[in-house]
Design an enzyme around this catalytic site. Structure first.
Site, short mmCIF file in Angstrom:
data_model
loop_
_atom_site.label_atom_id
_atom_site.label_comp_id
_atom_site.label_asym_id
_atom_site.label_seq_id
_atom_site.Cartn_x
_atom_site.Cartn_y
_atom_site.Cartn_z
N ASP A 9 -74.23 -98.65 23.79
CA ASP A 9 -73.99 -97.22 23.94
C ASP A 9 -73.97 -96.89 25.43
O ASP A 9 -74.86 -97.32 26.17
CB ASP A 9 -75.08 -96.40 23.25
CG ASP A 9 -75.04 -96.55 21.74
OD1 ASP A 9 -74.15 -97.25 21.23
OD2 ASP A 9 -75.92 -95.97 21.06
N ASP A 131 -71.19 -90.18 10.06
CA ASP A 131 -72.54 -89.95 10.58
C ASP A 131 -73.17 -88.85 9.74
O ASP A 131 -72.65 -87.74 9.66
CB ASP A 131 -72.48 -89.55 12.05
CG ASP A 131 -71.79 -90.62 12.90
OD1 ASP A 131 -71.95 -91.80 12.58
OD2 ASP A 131 -71.09 -90.25 13.85
#
Length: 241
Positions: A9, A131
């Site tokens: 990330d 998500d």
């Protein structure tokens, strides 16, 4: 055997992890994501999940230079997500080395655009990012919860040709609290043909072994690896048994 996919990330060009998607709870693990990717390749991984967190909360991809450098420095199969919200974004992601892209926000706000991208680039190169928070799909860097219920959301896109889904339980992401096994089992029961990538909450080897036993095709992990809680030698051996 379950596919193991380490995650990188990126914020400000650095390798970081968040907790529950909260940008205020950011921890920097390495200043150089490219060296991290090269280490993953050296360890024997074939696949890498790269998330542009700056892009995820903006209107376009941001850390595309990092993607390009990782692609040029490794042979890893890269799936890239975060901030892909326009035709130019997706084109740039593929041009800079992504083998696949993960699309979340646009899947909520502009279904026609995502279906058009599937037709242009091939459904096999598009991963649907689902998500989830409180049973509903969230977008825009996990800042905005939609009214989309997860299973109908998946059903719609599977009917239009999606075969790969990355599902993250936001409430568990970065917490090391364990993955949402019941959620993933529910998805696989509803859509047994789906290549589901489980994400969020992995705390160590045991969680990955349990996901494997549950028949989950793939898992993304980050914090557990960076915190030294995943022991790769014993994990490989356990999964081969």
């Amino acid at each position: 055997m379950i596919e193991l996919i380490p995650a990188i990330d990126i914020i400000d060009g650095k390798c970081v992890r968040l907790t529950k998607g909260d940008y205020a709870q950011k921890k920097v693990y390495n200043e150089d994501p490219v060296s991290v990717a090269m280490e993953f390749e050296r360890l024997g991984f074939k696949r890498l999940h790269v998330v542009d967190l700056d892009g995820a909360k903006s209107k376009h991809i941001v850390n595309v230079d990092v993607l390009k450098k990782i692609s040029e420095s490794t042979q890893l199969t890269i799936d890239f997500g975060g901030g892909i919200k326009s035709d130019d974004d997706i084109r740039q992601a593929f041009q800079c080395g992504a083998d696949m892209v993960t699309i979340g926000s646009i899947a909520i706000t502009d279904k026609a655009k995502l279906i058009a991208w599937m037709e242009t680039y091939g459904a096999e190169r598009i991963i649907l990012g689902a998500d989830v928070r409180n049973g509903k799909v969230s977008g825009n860097g996990w800042k905005d919860d939609s009214e989309e219920q997860l299973l109908p959301f998946l059903e719609y896109y599977i009917a239009h040709g999606i075969t790969k889904v990355l599902c993250t339980d936001i409430s568990r992401d970065g917490t090391l609290a364990g993955p949402s096994l019941d959620l993933y089992r529910q998805i696989m029961q509803a859509f047994p043909q789906l290549h589901l990538v489980a994400s969020g909450g992995v705390a160590g080897n045991r969680d990955i072994i349990e996901l494997n036993k549950a028949g989950i095709p793939a898992v993304v992990f980050g914090k557990a690896y960076y915190e030294g809680k995943i022991k790769l030698d014993s994990l490989w051996d356990s999964l081969k048994e």
